[in-house]
Every structure is written in C-alpha cells, then in structure tokens.
Design a protein around this motif. Structure first.
Motif, short mmCIF file in Angstrom:
data_model
loop_
_atom_site.label_atom_id
_atom_site.label_comp_id
_atom_site.label_asym_id
_atom_site.label_seq_id
_atom_site.Cartn_x
_atom_site.Cartn_y
_atom_site.Cartn_z
N GLY A 47 0.91 -1.08 -0.18
CA GLY A 47 0.01 -0.07 -0.02
C GLY A 47 0.83 1.29 -0.09
N ARG A 82 -5.53 2.98 -4.65
CA ARG A 82 -5.01 1.77 -4.04
C ARG A 82 -4.29 1.73 -3.05
N LEU A 85 -6.31 2.84 0.26
CA LEU A 85 -7.22 2.01 0.88
C LEU A 85 -6.57 0.75 1.47
N ARG A 86 -5.43 0.25 1.05
CA ARG A 86 -4.47 -0.75 1.53
C ARG A 86 -4.09 -0.28 2.90
N GLN A 92 -11.12 -4.30 4.63
CA GLN A 92 -12.06 -4.23 3.35
C GLN A 92 -11.30 -4.77 2.13
N VAL A 93 -10.15 -4.34 2.10
CA VAL A 93 -9.14 -4.99 0.82
C VAL A 93 -9.13 -6.19 0.94
N GLU A 94 -8.77 -6.86 2.02
CA GLU A 94 -8.69 -8.40 2.01
C GLU A 94 -10.11 -8.97 1.91
#
Length: 128
Positions: A47, A82, A85-86, A92-94
């Motif tokens: 990220g 991206r 968010l990570r 949520q990314v997972e």
C-alpha cells in the motif's frame, strides 16, 4: 510532453510484462495474492509503495487533457487510491480480494488482457 513520454516508456513495458505474467502464471499469482492478503505487513508495504508511486506520478504529471497523456494521470490517481485503501481499510481490501479469488480465472484473463493492452498502447505512444 517529455514527462508523458518518459512515463509512457516506464509504465508501458512494466504493464506488458506483468500482464503476460498474469496470463502465463495465474496459479503463482493466486499464491502471491493469498500470501499478501495473509500478511498485514506485506499489505501495508505494498500500500505504501502504491501510494508513493502514485503520488510521484501525479506530482510530476497531473495532466487533465483530452488526449492520451491523461491515461498516465489516471493510472497515478488509481495507484493513490489503491495504496490509500490498503493502508486505511486493510480488512475491506482483504475481504474484496477473497471475493475476487473465488472468480480468479475470469478476473485473471480480463485483467491480464487489459494490462497488456494498456501497456502496449503506452509503449506505442512512448517509443514511436
């Protein structure tokens, strides 16, 4: 325009190579995704790398014209999103990655072809 050409020459070949890798080594990429999603450290580091790369692109190339260089700017902003968010929403990314892995073969083929096409276009604009 020099920055656009430089970034097209940089990003284009990377996208082509990664896209080919996606198509030829799908099983290995799935393992990579699984391992990254299982590691909080890797998710954070990737990220931070995406955020850094995206910011570098946008800070040097925030070009909003109705022409091909806008693609580079959009790639930069997508990398910022991206990476952000990570870092901020890792759970949520997972969860999203887990849903994507369940449809892996379709996503892999579509994303591989899309990345190759975009990379080839950037190579064409940058090198020709």
């Amino acid at each position: 325009m020099d920055t656009s050409l430089f970034l097209a020459k940089l990003i284009g070949p990377i996208f082509v190579i990664v896209g080919i890798g996606l198509l030829l080594n799908g099983d290995r990429y799935r393992v990579v995704v699984d391992e990254v999603m299982a590691s909080h450290t890797l998710l954070y580091v990737f990220g931070a790398m995406a955020l850094t790369g995206g910011l570098a692109i946008v800070l040097t190339h925030n070009v909003w014209v109705w022409n091909w260089p806008v693609i580079i700017t959009i790639v930069g902003w997508l990398m910022i999103v991206r990476g952000t968010l990570r870092i901020i929403l890792p759970q949520q990314v997972e969860d999203l990655a887990a849903k994507m892995v369940s449809r892996w073969s379709n996503i892999l083929q579509v994303s591989g072809l899309l990345v190759i096409t975009l990379g080839a276009f950037l190579c064409w604009k940058g090198f020709l």
